[in-house]
Design an enzyme around this catalytic site. Structure first.
Site, PDB file in Angstrom:
ATOM      1  N   ARG A  64     -39.599  90.545-118.484  1.00 46.75           N
ATOM      2  CA  ARG A  64     -39.037  89.619-117.277  1.00 46.75           C
ATOM      3  C   ARG A  64     -39.987  88.757-116.628  1.00 46.75           C
ATOM      4  O   ARG A  64     -39.767  87.879-115.895  1.00 46.75           O
ATOM      5  CB  ARG A  64     -38.452  90.676-115.999  1.00 46.75           C
ATOM      6  CG  ARG A  64     -37.347  91.496-116.320  1.00 46.75           C
ATOM      7  CD  ARG A  64     -36.899  92.260-115.118  1.00 46.75           C
ATOM      8  NE  ARG A  64     -35.967  93.430-115.362  1.00 46.75           N
ATOM      9  CZ  ARG A  64     -34.740  93.320-115.514  1.00 46.75           C
ATOM     10  NH1 ARG A  64     -34.267  92.310-115.318  1.00 46.75           N
ATOM     11  NH2 ARG A  64     -34.044  94.376-115.790  1.00 46.75           N
ATOM     12  N   ARG A 121     -18.866  95.858-102.601  1.00 44.82           N
ATOM     13  CA  ARG A 121     -19.915  96.657-102.543  1.00 44.82           C
ATOM     14  C   ARG A 121     -21.123  95.905-101.897  1.00 44.82           C
ATOM     15  O   ARG A 121     -21.221  94.657-102.055  1.00 44.82           O
ATOM     16  CB  ARG A 121     -20.393  97.070-104.182  1.00 44.82           C
ATOM     17  CG  ARG A 121     -19.329  97.765-104.748  1.00 44.82           C
ATOM     18  CD  ARG A 121     -19.632  98.411-106.127  1.00 44.82           C
ATOM     19  NE  ARG A 121     -20.378  97.330-106.934  1.00 44.82           N
ATOM     20  CZ  ARG A 121     -21.157  97.159-107.717  1.00 44.82           C
ATOM     21  NH1 ARG A 121     -21.301  98.008-108.349  1.00 44.82           N
ATOM     22  NH2 ARG A 121     -21.256  96.051-108.225  1.00 44.82           N
ATOM     23  N   ARG A 162     -31.488  88.139-105.088  1.00 46.46           N
ATOM     24  CA  ARG A 162     -31.590  88.640-106.261  1.00 46.46           C
ATOM     25  C   ARG A 162     -31.906  87.339-107.342  1.00 46.46           C
ATOM     26  O   ARG A 162     -32.649  87.308-108.126  1.00 46.46           O
ATOM     27  CB  ARG A 162     -30.415  89.247-107.053  1.00 46.46           C
ATOM     28  CG  ARG A 162     -30.185  90.969-106.648  1.00 46.46           C
ATOM     29  CD  ARG A 162     -29.009  91.353-107.139  1.00 46.46           C
ATOM     30  NE  ARG A 162     -28.998  91.434-108.509  1.00 46.46           N
ATOM     31  CZ  ARG A 162     -27.637  91.668-109.386  1.00 46.46           C
ATOM     32  NH1 ARG A 162     -26.721  91.752-108.730  1.00 46.46           N
ATOM     33  NH2 ARG A 162     -27.775  91.791-110.726  1.00 46.46           N
TER      34      ARG A 162
END
Ligand SMILES: [Zn+2]
Length: 225
Positions: free
Chosen positions: A92, A164, A175
């Protein structure tokens, strides 16, 4: 070096990485090596690495990069990874990419390509924030792509549909910010090494899949010349 397909998959949430990975695994018979799965398997098996990893997880700490790389090495050394693998969720960051590159070169292997599925932020938000699930059984819907027959009600069991927390726009934007700050340098890293392949994630899943297949076929041809 070889005809191995040692692949890394990059892309924002909602770009269809999971779908593409599943199809690639099927087409090219590559094991799909997710670091999450590797961690769980190592912990369950109680291997040396698993015991170490569990120590970090139990105390709520992130499992350090060098341990993850050791796990990846252990995994890609298994027979089913001899012709390649599809690595999911790692690297990442650039330091992780460096660590992975070093570990693979220790095995006389290398990353064959980093596949980047691109999708712009607004489309990511449209795809993810439109998701709804029923409170009873988690049946999934999408306001644009797969709406329920009656607004806010599950077709299958009549229970209420909710969004959600993870699918709210604020959480998705957060994000995306993390994704961009980490992935941009990673994209440059693989681009500089001639390993980056870009795909347009706004196309249909089948088109994206066809493009990736074509790119991988070319890659294998180049390697054999
Ligand atoms: Zn339901």
């Amino acid at each position: 070096m070889s005809r191995e397909l040692n692949l890394i998959l990059l892309g924002p949430p909602g770009a269809g990485k999971g779908t593409q990975a599943a199809r690639l695994v099927q087409d090219f018979h590559l094991p799909w090596a997710s670091t999450g799965d590797m961690l769980r398997a190592a912990v369950a098996a109680g291997s040396d690495l698993g015991v170490k990893a569990k120590g970090f997880m139990d105390s709520g700490d992130l499992v350090p990069d060098d341990l993850i790389v050791d796990l990846i090495v252990e995994r890609v050394n298994q027979a089913d990874c001899a012709d390649g693998f599809l690595l999911d969720g790692y690297p990442r960051t650039v330091p992780q990419a460096d660590a992975l590159g070093e570990a693979l070169s220790g095995l006389s292997r290398e990353v064959s390509a980093a596949l980047l599925i691109e999708l712009d932020d607004e489309e990511v938000i449209r795809r993810l924030s439109g998701r709804r699930v029923c409170v009873q059984s988690g049946h999934g819907y999408h306001l644009d792509f797969d709406p329920p027959k009656h607004e806010g009600v599950c077709d299958q069991d009549g229970s209420r549909l909710i969004q959600r927390d993870d699918d709210t726009e604020a959480v998705i934007r957060n994000r995306l910010n993390v994704y961009h700050s980490q992935t941009k340098p990673l994209v440059e890293y693989y681009e500089e090494r001639g390993l980056l392949r870009r795909f347009d994630g706004s196309r249909s899943q089948t088109e994206v899949h066809d493009h990736i297949r074509a790119a991988l076929a070319t890659l294998r041809l180049e390697d054999t010349i």
